[in-house]
Design an enzyme around this catalytic site. Structure first.
Site, PDB file in Angstrom:
ATOM      1  CB  SER A 109      -0.763  -0.050   1.237  1.00 28.08           C
ATOM      2  OG  SER A 109      -0.321  -0.106   2.496  1.00 28.08           O
ATOM      3  CG  HIS A 180       5.956  -4.109   8.927  1.00 28.64           C
ATOM      4  ND1 HIS A 180       6.521  -5.211   8.378  1.00 28.64           N
ATOM      5  CD2 HIS A 180       5.956  -3.116   8.172  1.00 28.64           C
ATOM      6  CE1 HIS A 180       6.782  -4.974   7.290  1.00 28.64           C
ATOM      7  NE2 HIS A 180       6.375  -3.745   7.031  1.00 28.64           N
TER       8      HIS A 180
END
Ligand code: GFB
Length: 313
Positions: A109, A180
């Site tokens: 994304s 992450h």
């Protein structure tokens, strides 16, 4: 895909590739080709060409990539650009040369402009400036999309692309500098609970919004696209729902059962303020995610507890 088809999953040891491999096994596919990075360096053009010429895969899931969280992207800028460009170029070109029937390329994304309108529609690609911390990775992933489009347009290859939102699940990276946010928070809260630490450091302001999809849902969506989708336009894959990093941190804290305080380190970057996928194209194809965030975090924490020795060295 025919049940006897030869299917190459590039990156089968990673979170995404391993989820795709599990999905293919569950669907009854047995002819799955894999290579570890020490067996096949995907940055090596000749080695990749030889592999394709010898193994002749019918289908390819291109899930191999150099990936990481906001700090890894920002620190290893050259590697994120160079490694990813080589991996995707070598695989896509060899797939064309050896007549692969269909290839699915996975992006991210972060290909969308930093300040694009939300939710992110596929047509917003290249409509503005990228977010600086992950610009090299985004440029590499945009190139992958464009390679698939170009090989389709010039050579008629059935190469498709999918753009997943932020992912989490088994075989994630739990290294606190490179990972992450979701695996980082699981590890930080877990270790703080075990060690009775009064506070846990969380990066940024907590106000950015992120969307999270379980890797098994992503694998399911990839399989769906491989079975049913044959167009040039890439497809967003997500849940269509997002949370603030503060909300995520509270959710992980609750799941782990940590009772101390959060300490926000605003020296660390926030990154993109929001990146919520518009998943209407995917939904119109009859696919929707099945794991909600709270359940997914619980499953992921259990997986972390079961594999802590492997995940945390
Ligand atoms: O997951 P994350 O590293 O990546 O960070 P991005 C998301 C948000 O969580 C940022 C905050 O605002 C971080 O500052 N955060 C809070 C933390 N605590 C932590 C922590 O302990 N670790 C980490 N890592 N973050 C990446 C891109 O962006 O997302 C990649 O750099 C890729 O290119 C990937 O697209 C999906 O969502 O900001």
């Amino acid at each position: 895909m025919e049940k006897q088809a030869r299917i190459y999953v590039a990156g089968h040891r990673g979170m995404v590739g391993s989820a795709i491999t599990r999905k293919l096994h569950a669907e009854g596919y047995e002819n799955i080709l894999t290579r570890t990075s020490s067996e096949l360096d995907l940055r090596n053009q000749a080695a990749v060409a030889n592999f394709f010429a010898e193994e002749r895969p019918d289908y390819v899931f291109l899930a191999a990539a150099k990936v990481g969280g906001i700090m890894a992207n920002n620190t290893y800028r050259a590697e994120f650009l160079y490694d990813n460009l080589l991996i995707e170029s070598n695989i896509i070109h060899s797939a064309y040369e050896t007549g692969v029937k269909k290839l699915l390329f996975l992006g991210s994304s972060c290909i969308y402009p930093k300040l694009a309108p939300q939710p992110l529609k596929e047509e917003y690609l290249l409509s503005g400036y990228l977010e600086s911390t992950n610009e090299p990775y985004a440029i590499a992933k945009i190139t992958g999309i464009k390679l698939c489009e170009a090989y389709r347009s010039q050579y008629g290859c059935n190469f498709i692309s999918a753009m997943p939102t932020n992912l989490y699940g088994p075989n994630d990276n739990y290294d606190l500098q490179g990972s992450h946010v979701l695996p980082a928070l699981i590890r930080k809260f877990h270790e703080a609970k075990i060690n009775d630490q009064p506070t846990v450091e969380v990066w940024g302001t907590g106000s950015p919004r992120r969307e999270f999809l379980h890797a098994d849902d992503l694998a399911d969506a990839c399989f769906h696209l491989m079975e049913h989708y044959n167009d040039e336009l890439f497809v967003n894959i997500g849940t269509g729902e997002d949370v603030t990093i503060r909300e995520l941190a509270e959710l992980v804290k609750e799941t782990v059962g940590y009772e101390g305080e959060l300490r926000w380190n605003t020296e660390k970057p926030d990154g993109t303020p929001r990146k919520l996928m518009d998943v209407s194209r995917l939904h119109s194809m009859g696919w929707k995610h099945s794991t909600e965030l709270r359940d997914g975090i619980e499953r992921t924490y259990q997986d972390f507890l079961a594999n802590e020795v492997l995940y945390v060295e």
